[in-house]
Design a protein around this motif. Structure first.
Motif, mmCIF file in Angstrom:
data_model
loop_
_atom_site.group_PDB
_atom_site.id
_atom_site.type_symbol
_atom_site.label_atom_id
_atom_site.label_comp_id
_atom_site.label_asym_id
_atom_site.label_seq_id
_atom_site.Cartn_x
_atom_site.Cartn_y
_atom_site.Cartn_z
ATOM 1 N N SER A 64 0.864 -1.261 0.096
ATOM 2 C CA SER A 64 0.020 0.029 0.162
ATOM 3 C C SER A 64 0.923 1.100 -0.104
ATOM 4 O O SER A 64 1.970 1.300 0.270
ATOM 5 N N THR A 65 0.133 2.375 -0.323
ATOM 6 C CA THR A 65 0.878 3.672 -0.274
ATOM 7 C C THR A 65 2.114 3.620 -1.290
ATOM 8 O O THR A 65 2.948 3.781 -0.690
ATOM 9 N N ARG A 66 1.833 3.891 -2.531
ATOM 10 C CA ARG A 66 2.951 4.374 -3.375
ATOM 11 C C ARG A 66 4.211 3.108 -3.269
ATOM 12 O O ARG A 66 5.216 3.782 -2.922
ATOM 13 N N PRO A 67 4.034 2.131 -3.573
ATOM 14 C CA PRO A 67 5.195 1.066 -3.306
ATOM 15 C C PRO A 67 6.302 1.084 -4.330
ATOM 16 O O PRO A 67 5.806 1.598 -5.627
ATOM 17 N N GLY A 68 7.451 0.925 -4.153
ATOM 18 C CA GLY A 68 8.488 0.898 -5.237
ATOM 19 C C GLY A 68 8.487 -0.699 -5.545
ATOM 20 O O GLY A 68 7.424 -1.547 -5.219
ATOM 21 N N ARG A 84 15.532 0.459 -11.907
ATOM 22 C CA ARG A 84 16.287 1.161 -11.748
ATOM 23 C C ARG A 84 16.580 2.425 -10.751
ATOM 24 O O ARG A 84 17.532 3.030 -10.862
ATOM 25 N N GLY A 85 15.392 2.350 -10.061
ATOM 26 C CA GLY A 85 15.504 3.253 -9.000
ATOM 27 C C GLY A 85 14.673 4.542 -9.192
ATOM 28 O O GLY A 85 14.704 5.569 -8.646
ATOM 29 N N ALA A 86 13.997 4.597 -10.293
ATOM 30 C CA ALA A 86 13.196 5.592 -10.867
ATOM 31 C C ALA A 86 11.776 5.929 -9.653
ATOM 32 O O ALA A 86 11.515 4.666 -9.385
ATOM 33 N N GLY A 87 11.375 7.020 -9.774
ATOM 34 C CA GLY A 87 10.365 7.238 -8.759
ATOM 35 C C GLY A 87 9.130 6.719 -9.352
ATOM 36 O O GLY A 87 8.945 6.365 -10.420
ATOM 37 N N ARG A 88 8.149 6.309 -8.497
ATOM 38 C CA ARG A 88 6.986 5.639 -8.921
ATOM 39 C C ARG A 88 6.056 6.513 -9.648
ATOM 40 O O ARG A 88 5.760 5.818 -10.769
ATOM 41 N N ARG A 89 6.039 7.761 -9.644
ATOM 42 C CA ARG A 89 5.205 8.434 -10.556
ATOM 43 C C ARG A 89 5.842 8.658 -11.715
ATOM 44 O O ARG A 89 5.012 8.403 -12.760
ATOM 45 N N ARG A 90 7.294 8.684 -11.843
ATOM 46 C CA ARG A 90 7.660 8.853 -13.245
ATOM 47 C C ARG A 90 7.681 7.595 -13.936
ATOM 48 O O ARG A 90 7.244 7.500 -15.118
ATOM 49 N N ALA A 91 7.825 6.461 -13.261
ATOM 50 C CA ALA A 91 7.805 5.081 -13.858
ATOM 51 C C ALA A 91 6.439 4.839 -14.537
ATOM 52 O O ALA A 91 6.163 4.411 -15.527
ATOM 53 N N VAL A 146 4.061 7.319 -15.271
ATOM 54 C CA VAL A 146 3.961 8.166 -16.524
ATOM 55 C C VAL A 146 4.448 7.580 -17.693
ATOM 56 O O VAL A 146 3.838 7.069 -18.637
ATOM 57 N N ALA A 147 5.774 6.951 -17.528
ATOM 58 C CA ALA A 147 6.387 6.494 -18.563
ATOM 59 C C ALA A 147 5.735 5.172 -19.294
ATOM 60 O O ALA A 147 5.692 4.903 -20.269
ATOM 61 N N ALA A 148 5.320 4.261 -18.312
ATOM 62 C CA ALA A 148 4.898 2.689 -18.704
ATOM 63 C C ALA A 148 3.415 3.319 -19.408
ATOM 64 O O ALA A 148 3.209 2.726 -20.506
ATOM 65 N N LEU A 149 2.740 4.096 -18.589
ATOM 66 C CA LEU A 149 1.277 4.525 -19.408
ATOM 67 C C LEU A 149 1.698 4.991 -20.813
ATOM 68 O O LEU A 149 0.657 4.848 -21.623
ATOM 69 N N GLU A 150 2.479 5.829 -20.999
ATOM 70 C CA GLU A 150 2.568 6.379 -21.987
ATOM 71 C C GLU A 150 3.122 5.319 -23.324
ATOM 72 O O GLU A 150 2.627 5.369 -24.272
ATOM 73 N N TRP A 151 3.964 4.245 -22.958
ATOM 74 C CA TRP A 151 4.302 3.394 -23.797
ATOM 75 C C TRP A 151 3.262 2.482 -24.032
ATOM 76 O O TRP A 151 2.959 1.965 -25.176
ATOM 77 N N LEU A 152 2.337 2.124 -23.209
ATOM 78 C CA LEU A 152 1.217 1.172 -23.475
ATOM 79 C C LEU A 152 0.311 1.752 -24.311
ATOM 80 O O LEU A 152 -0.354 1.407 -25.238
ATOM 81 N N GLU A 153 0.132 3.021 -24.080
ATOM 82 C CA GLU A 153 -0.592 3.787 -24.978
ATOM 83 C C GLU A 153 -0.244 3.792 -26.464
ATOM 84 O O GLU A 153 -0.982 3.601 -27.196
ATOM 85 N N ARG A 154 0.987 3.916 -26.556
ATOM 86 C CA ARG A 154 1.581 4.077 -27.785
ATOM 87 C C ARG A 154 1.637 2.698 -28.539
ATOM 88 O O ARG A 154 1.570 2.545 -29.834
ATOM 89 N N LEU A 155 1.399 1.503 -27.534
ATOM 90 C CA LEU A 155 1.476 0.214 -28.243
ATOM 91 C C LEU A 155 0.181 -0.154 -28.119
ATOM 92 O O LEU A 155 -0.127 -1.460 -28.371
ATOM 93 N N ALA A 188 10.079 -3.592 -22.171
ATOM 94 C CA ALA A 188 11.343 -3.453 -22.363
ATOM 95 C C ALA A 188 11.620 -1.983 -23.095
ATOM 96 O O ALA A 188 12.883 -1.595 -22.903
ATOM 97 N N LEU A 189 10.762 -1.507 -23.680
ATOM 98 C CA LEU A 189 10.997 0.000 -24.267
ATOM 99 C C LEU A 189 10.850 1.069 -23.100
ATOM 100 O O LEU A 189 11.549 1.895 -23.333
ATOM 101 N N ALA A 190 9.948 0.773 -22.310
ATOM 102 C CA ALA A 190 9.961 2.041 -21.040
ATOM 103 C C ALA A 190 10.809 2.665 -20.574
ATOM 104 O O ALA A 190 11.199 3.859 -20.593
ATOM 105 N N PRO A 191 12.104 1.817 -20.102
ATOM 106 C CA PRO A 191 13.198 2.415 -19.626
ATOM 107 C C PRO A 191 14.366 3.068 -20.815
ATOM 108 O O PRO A 191 15.405 3.458 -20.374
ATOM 109 N N ALA A 192 13.793 2.987 -22.010
ATOM 110 C CA ALA A 192 14.719 3.616 -23.029
ATOM 111 C C ALA A 192 16.025 3.059 -22.968
ATOM 112 O O ALA A 192 17.005 3.677 -22.770
#
Lengths: 505, 248
Positions: free
Chosen positions: A377-381, B118-125, B127-136, B162-166
């Motif tokens: 829960s709450t924004r997991p990594g 890779r340690g990217a933040g959840r929000r950024r990940a 956004v990128a994932a949704l963008e790629w899913l949309e594109r595909l 495979a494409l999302a992390p560029a």
């Protein structure tokens, strides 16, 4: 012969598990023989001998449970496509598993017989200066048929249960979707799933799709969405020419709310004015071909196939939380209440313990699921996501043995508290039985963990190919274990303390 | 066949790769090739010709027995398993023949997983994932679990993952093998288009000549060796068989 050959060529870990089954069987067999010896020694006290025999059911059940868990993880008995063609199909493999289990248990029983005879002094002289002569009926003639019957109990029971547990079933039979007219002429399986108690079940009204009884609003909303999707997916219909199995057999019955759309998919075509879901759902026109047939017959060119090979290999993870939690908690509370009011009445305390243990076993999968849900829960990594979701998906497989361990541990704790002053209350046989039950349940839990790992081997390999560090996967596993310990450790202690409370008064 | 490009132009460069499987069966016997930056290289050949093995060697999944693999002038063949793993995570992408998604995560979480690893933040990940899913074209299934998707949709999610992390280099091992032809072309076109628009180098193993036509360059393998053209003997004549069956 095949079973023997398969048994011989296995990895050391598998052999170790089988040896543990043999050891458990040996312990149980020895306990049974000891009860027999006691009865032989005291032919007049049948009242005292019968409860002893009855108590043996606990280690017996633990042994059988462990044997099932080991048989499930046996790599030799896993269905393989190639072997199935040779003749080692699922049914034959079930027989192989049962035979292997019988082999391990018979080995254990023979060991128990040897030890028993040795302790009686039948083989060599009397060991330990005859200290164990009391319950071994030393010096009396041992009736062979009774001995063999008692020794055969464990192998027979274990192999039968293994055969039943591993009997080949179709993964999810292409469920005949009985389409019938609902209350207002709406079709779909609106009445099919309302089993006894399903309405009042905890969370049954909260799930978005559980609305058999949620009525038209939900269905209308779904229906409209699905129509839009249908229109988008028309060209795919045309291209494939196959029945859509978007709602394949894997998720049948889990999201009944989507069923109307799925039923429309594989059966009659949506009417041309499909924009309004209400009209389509509420009043099936005559031109719609809405005969109440199963999708398997003439309306449909071919029955819904199970979707791709991946879905066959990987059982779809359950979305819904295990439903036993409320029942488990209710039983747990009842059991504790019965114990607290029992006032040392033997049968009542026993009943209370039974209720408590059943409650714990029933509640444990739900609690495991809860554990996983809290973890993710709450924004997991990535770490918490993997740890929590896997725990949620494996809640039943891990939760049940965990509940059993919990029940056994709390019972053991309460027993030691009760008999704290009177150490002689634990005879050698009681100690053996307690050790047996504890060992079997813990081993079952560990074996369930192994089974989980085997089931997830493909996913783990794919994650490693992605570049997921192996250390992270290990950390996720440790996190799961820690979360379970953090929830179930205090729970066990609390149950044990509550159970021991009335006696300490 | 064209001449080898100079190594400094190549993002990935291999010289006389030899590989033998752990059970002793031969894998590769002296394959050399260079992959230029941003190109799509098809590795073709029949089944069992060593395509997957070559990809596994190039991506550092398995150590080569002898020979060299250089990635951006870093010697892959001398790195230890840990360094190779980190390199794979940070620079390489991999697409399996069958989409192996984590069954407990939904589509966008699956696609976001490498970024999170890779340690990217959840929000950024996300956004990128949704963008790629949309594109595909699987954007509307982003909240579904893998078992609720069709195989082609799952494979698209795997491609998005495979494409999302560029990645710098994307290894696609028969990415369209389990699909029907319509899905196959669509998936492959989206993959190549996405790779071209983002300058991602793709090494594509395929045994299909149509698929290979989408690539910039083709390297043909046969029995673990690089060949210029594959001439397999034709299927044996069936006249005799037909005659026998007639005579029965």
């Amino acid at each position: 012969m095949v079973a023997l050959r398969l048994t011989r060529a296995a990895r050391p870990a598998v052999q170790l598990r089988r040896l543990l089954v043999a050891a458990a069987s040996a312990g149980t067999g020895f306990l049974l023989l000891s009860c027999f010896g006691y009865a032989l020694n005291h032919p007049e006290a049948a009242d005292a001998a019968a409860p002893r025999l009855a108590w043996c059911t606990v280690p017996l059940a633990a042994t059988v449970y462990f044997a099932i868990a080991v048989a499930r993880t046996d790599p030799g008995a896993r269905p393989l496509t190639g072997l199935s063609a040779v003749g080692l199909g699922p049914a034959r493999l079930m027989a192989v598993s049962a035979l292997t289990t019988a082999l391990s248990c018979t080995l254990g029983s023979l060991l128990a017989l040897l030890v028993f005879l040795d302790l009686r002094g039948d083989l060599t002289g009397m060991p330990f200066d005859g200290a164990a002569a009391g319950f071994l009926a030393a010096g009396r003639h041992l009736p062979v048929p009774a001995t063999l019957t008692l020794l055969g109990v464990v192998p027979a029971l274990a192999s039968t249960t293994v055969a039943l547990a591993l009997r080949p079933t179709d993964p999810r039979p292409a469920a005949p979707l009985l389409r019938r007219y609902g209350p207002f002429g709406a079709y779909g399986s609106s009445m099919a799933r309302e089993t006894f108690g399903a309405y009042g079940r905890f969370g049954a009204r909260l799930r978005p799709g559980a609305g058999d009884a949620r009525g038209k609003h939900a269905r209308d909303r779904h229906g409209r969405d699905e129509h839009v999707q249908d229109e988008q997916g028309q060209d795919e219909h045309v291209q494939d020419g196959q029945a859509e199995d978007k709602h394949g057999p894997v998720d049948d019955g889990e999201r009944p709310g989507r069923r109307p759309a799925g039923a429309r998919d594989d059966g009659a075509q949506p009417p041309p004015h499909a924009g309004d879901g209400r009209a389509a759902g509420a009043a099936p026109g005559p031109g719609q071909g809405g005969t109440p047939t199963t999708p398997g017959n003439s309306t449909d060119p071919e029955p819904p196939m199970p979707e791709g090979d991946l879905a066959d290999v990987l059982p779809g993870p359950r979305h819904t939380a295990p439903i036993g939690l409320p029942w488990g908690i209710a039983l747990l509370a009842t059991g504790l209440a019965v114990q607290s009011y029992a006032d040392r009445a033997h049968a009542a305390v026993l009943l209370g313990w039974l209720l408590t243990a059943t409650g714990l076993v029933l509640a444990a999968p739900g609690l495991t699921h809860l554990c996983g849900r809290l973890l993710q829960s709450t924004r997991p990594g990535a770490l918490r996501l993997l740890a929590g979701r896997v725990l949620m998906a494996e809640a039943i497989r891990i939760g049940r043995p965990l509940g059993v361990v919990c029940a056994v541990a709390s019972a053991g704790y309460a027993m030691t508290t009760l008999h704290a002053g009177s150490a002689p209350a634990f005879g050698p046989l009681t100690t053996l039985g307690a050790l047996l039950v504890t060992g079997c349940t813990v081993a079952t839990l560990l074996t369930a963990a192994v089974e989980t790992r085997q089931c997830r081997a493909d996913t783990t390999a794919a994650l490693l190919r992605l570049g997921a560090p192996a250390s992270m996967l290990r950390t996720a596993a440790a996190l799961r274990a820690a979360a379970l310990l953090a929830l179930f450790g205090p729970l066990t202690l609390a149950v044990a303390a509550l159970a021991a409370l009335p006696v300490n008064r | 066949m064209e001449a080898e490009a100079p190594p400094d132009n190549d993002v990935l460069w291999a010289r006389s790769l030899h590989f033998r499987h752990p059970d002793g069966s031969p894998g590769l016997a002296g394959v050399s090739l260079g992959v230029r930056e941003g190109e799509i290289l098809a590795v073709t050949g029949p089944r069992g010709s060593g395509k997957t093995t070559l990809l596994r060697c190039l991506s550092g999944l398995v150590p080569v027995r002898s020979g060299e693999v250089w990635f951006n002038s870093a010697p892959l063949h001398t790195l230890g398993p840990m360094r190779r793993e980190r390199l794979r995570r940070d620079r390489f992408g991999w697409i399996d023949p069958a989409p192996v998604l984590v069954p407990e995560l939904n589509a966008w979480e699956n696609a976001a997983l490498p970024l999170m690893l890779r340690g990217a933040g959840r929000r950024r990940a996300k956004v990128a994932a949704l963008e790629w899913l949309e594109r595909l074209d699987v954007g509307d299934r982003a909240r579904n679990r893998p078992h609720e998707l069709q195989q082609a949709e799952r494979q698209r999610v795997a491609i998005a993952r495979a494409l999302a992390p560029a990645p710098t280099v994307l290894f696609a091992d028969e990415p369209t093998a389990p699909l029907h032809r319509a899905d196959r072309n669509h998936v492959l076109r989206t993959l190549t288009t996405a790779a071209r628009s983002h300058g991602i180098t793709v090494v594509l193993a395929t045994h299909d000549a149509d698929n290979a036509a989408l690539a910039d360059r083709t390297v043909a393998l046969l029995d673990g060796r690089r060949v210029s053209t594959v001439h397999l003997p034709d299927a044996p004549e069936t006249e005799g068989r037909a005659a026998w069956s007639l005579s029965v």
